[in-house]
Design a protein around this motif. Structure first.
Motif, short mmCIF file in Angstrom:
data_model
loop_
_atom_site.label_atom_id
_atom_site.label_comp_id
_atom_site.label_asym_id
_atom_site.label_seq_id
_atom_site.Cartn_x
_atom_site.Cartn_y
_atom_site.Cartn_z
N ILE A 47 0.84 -1.20 0.00
CA ILE A 47 0.00 0.00 0.00
C ILE A 47 0.87 1.25 0.00
CG2 ILE A 47 -1.68 1.33 1.33
CD1 ILE A 47 -2.86 -1.31 2.29
N LEU A 48 1.91 1.26 0.82
CA LEU A 48 2.80 2.41 0.88
C LEU A 48 3.43 2.69 -0.48
CD1 LEU A 48 4.69 1.88 4.28
CD2 LEU A 48 3.18 3.77 3.71
N LEU A 49 3.96 1.66 -1.12
CA LEU A 49 4.61 1.84 -2.42
C LEU A 49 3.61 2.30 -3.48
CD1 LEU A 49 7.01 -1.25 -2.49
CD2 LEU A 49 7.62 1.15 -2.14
N SER A 50 2.40 1.76 -3.41
CA SER A 50 1.37 2.12 -4.38
C SER A 50 0.98 3.59 -4.24
CB SER A 50 0.14 1.23 -4.20
OG SER A 50 -0.93 1.68 -4.99
N LEU B 238 0.12 12.17 1.54
CA LEU B 238 -0.09 10.72 1.50
C LEU B 238 -1.12 10.21 2.51
CD1 LEU B 238 3.60 9.46 1.10
CD2 LEU B 238 1.96 10.13 -0.66
N GLY B 239 -1.41 10.99 3.54
CA GLY B 239 -2.30 10.52 4.61
C GLY B 239 -3.68 10.11 4.12
N ALA B 240 -4.33 10.98 3.34
CA ALA B 240 -5.69 10.71 2.86
C ALA B 240 -5.75 9.49 1.94
CB ALA B 240 -6.26 11.95 2.18
N PRO B 241 -4.88 9.41 0.91
CA PRO B 241 -4.95 8.22 0.04
C PRO B 241 -4.61 6.93 0.77
CG PRO B 241 -3.08 9.64 -0.56
CD PRO B 241 -3.95 10.42 0.37
N LEU B 242 -3.74 6.99 1.77
CA LEU B 242 -3.45 5.79 2.56
C LEU B 242 -4.69 5.35 3.34
CD1 LEU B 242 0.12 6.56 3.97
CD2 LEU B 242 -0.48 4.76 2.36
N SER B 243 -5.41 6.32 3.90
CA SER B 243 -6.63 6.00 4.65
C SER B 243 -7.68 5.38 3.74
CB SER B 243 -7.20 7.27 5.30
OG SER B 243 -6.31 7.77 6.28
N GLU C 280 13.29 -0.56 1.43
CA GLU C 280 12.43 -0.41 0.25
C GLU C 280 12.06 1.04 -0.05
OE1 GLU C 280 12.09 -4.34 2.09
OE2 GLU C 280 11.60 -2.36 2.88
N ILE C 281 12.04 1.89 0.98
CA ILE C 281 11.62 3.28 0.80
C ILE C 281 12.67 4.20 1.43
CG2 ILE C 281 9.81 4.98 1.26
CD1 ILE C 281 7.86 2.65 1.63
N GLU C 282 12.99 5.28 0.74
CA GLU C 282 13.92 6.26 1.28
C GLU C 282 13.22 7.58 1.51
OE1 GLU C 282 17.15 6.88 -1.35
OE2 GLU C 282 15.92 7.10 -3.14
N LEU C 283 13.73 8.33 2.47
CA LEU C 283 13.17 9.63 2.83
C LEU C 283 14.22 10.71 2.61
CD1 LEU C 283 11.47 8.69 6.22
CD2 LEU C 283 10.28 9.25 4.10
N LYS C 284 13.75 11.90 2.31
CA LYS C 284 14.66 13.04 2.27
C LYS C 284 13.94 14.26 2.82
CE LYS C 284 13.92 15.26 -2.23
NZ LYS C 284 14.59 15.77 -3.44
N LEU D 275 9.06 16.64 4.23
CA LEU D 275 9.64 15.32 4.02
C LEU D 275 9.07 14.70 2.76
CD1 LEU D 275 9.69 13.80 7.62
CD2 LEU D 275 11.65 14.49 6.27
N TYR D 276 9.94 14.02 2.02
CA TYR D 276 9.54 13.34 0.80
C TYR D 276 9.93 11.86 0.89
CZ TYR D 276 9.19 18.08 -1.12
OH TYR D 276 8.86 19.39 -1.33
N ALA D 277 9.19 11.04 0.17
CA ALA D 277 9.48 9.60 0.14
C ALA D 277 9.43 9.11 -1.30
CB ALA D 277 8.48 8.83 0.99
#
Length: 283
Positions: free
Chosen positions: A9-12, A29-34, A58-62, A73-75
């Motif tokens: 789900i996170l990657l999608s 990202l909060g709303a689409p994750l919900s 699998e996921i990186e942040l900057k 913050l970006y992912a």
């Protein structure tokens, strides 16, 4: 929710909300994750960043270096060998563990808390109204901060080569202590422990496993050393309530769920923890 499903789900969602450079703003990202059924707070994480950091392979942040106000913050999905920007890495084997979620994989934290609620002596574990996504916020925070307290006390969290356990401090309707049992996490690069379930010593498979692995059993957390601290001196003057000090000066101590339910209808709560302070010149 299983770890694999959470990652999918996170990657999608990151992929669907990324910009041309491949990075997705965490604030979007909060709303689409919900909508996809992923509530990071229900999993026991205070911030989305905390959940994403679990999947550092699998996921990186900057972090946006050019932001002079609230840090952004970006992912993005991690590309092998490709490190761009100021990458925030989770060095799990080096970093000192301070939270339950860093120490163990808890799975669906909302279900974990519900299981504990069903086993424990009956209590009202929510505020005025119950939120279906986080049905027992008081118990959630209790479990998280009980673990934090146990970390501060020596030998309160028991571990061996294969299992770990701690005393939740709660009891069932027979006033028997409830323990949390964990086993070694076989997923490399993840938290060291994997949550098995709650149990009573000697009862059921988990309870029997607990007593076979740990003797003596884990002790509960202690919050005071002098019992006299709990007794009010009747010879002292009648205590006076200072509501301004209790509420206004210490509002940060109050649970966010409590503030949400009791704030004025036209009052907007804002998270200022990441806001930078701007010093204006004196003319």
């Amino acid at each position: 929710m299983e770890e694999k499903k959470i990652l999918e789900i996170l990657l999608s969602v990151i992929d669907s909300n990324k910009s041309l450079d491949g990075w997705a703003d965490l604030a979007t990202l909060g709303a689409p994750l919900s909508r996809k059924g992923l509530n990071y707070k229900a999993l026991g994480y205070l911030k989305l960043k905390d959940l994403i950091e679990v999947f550092e392979n699998e996921i990186e942040l900057k972090k946006d270096k050019d932001s002079f106000r609230v840090p952004i913050l970006y992912a993005r999905k991690k590309a092998n060998g490709n490190k761009v920007g100021t990458i925030i890495k989770r060095k799990q084997k080096v970093k000192k563990v301070t939270t339950l979620m860093e120490w163990a994989w808890m799975g669906d934290f909302s279900k974990v808390v519900t299981d504990l609620k069903n086993m424990a002596l009956k209590e009202r574990w929510y505020y005025k109204q119950q939120n279906p996504s986080i049905p027992y916020p008081i118990l959630s925070k209790y479990l998280i901060y009980t673990f934090f307290r146990l970390l501060k006390e020596k030998n309160k969290i028991k571990t061996n080569q294969d299992y770990a356990a701690f005393n939740t401090g709660l009891v069932n309707n027979l006033y028997e202590p409830i323990y949390a049992l964990f086993e070694k996490n076989r997923n490399e690069g993840r938290q060291e422990w994997y949550f098995c379930g709650f149990c009573i010593s000697g009862v059921g498979n988990l309870g029997k496993k607990l007593v076979s692995q740990f003797n003596p059993l884990p002790e509960r957390a202690h919050y005071f050393s002098d019992p006299s601290e709990l007794i009010y001196d009747s010879n002292a003057q009648e205590p006076q309530l200072n509501w301004n000090h209790i509420i206004l000066d210490n509002v940060k101590r109050l649970p966010i769920d409590f503030l949400e339910e009791n704030k004025p209808s036209n009052f907007l709560l804002k998270d200022i923890t990441n806001m930078s302070t701007m010093i204006l010149p004196i003319c």
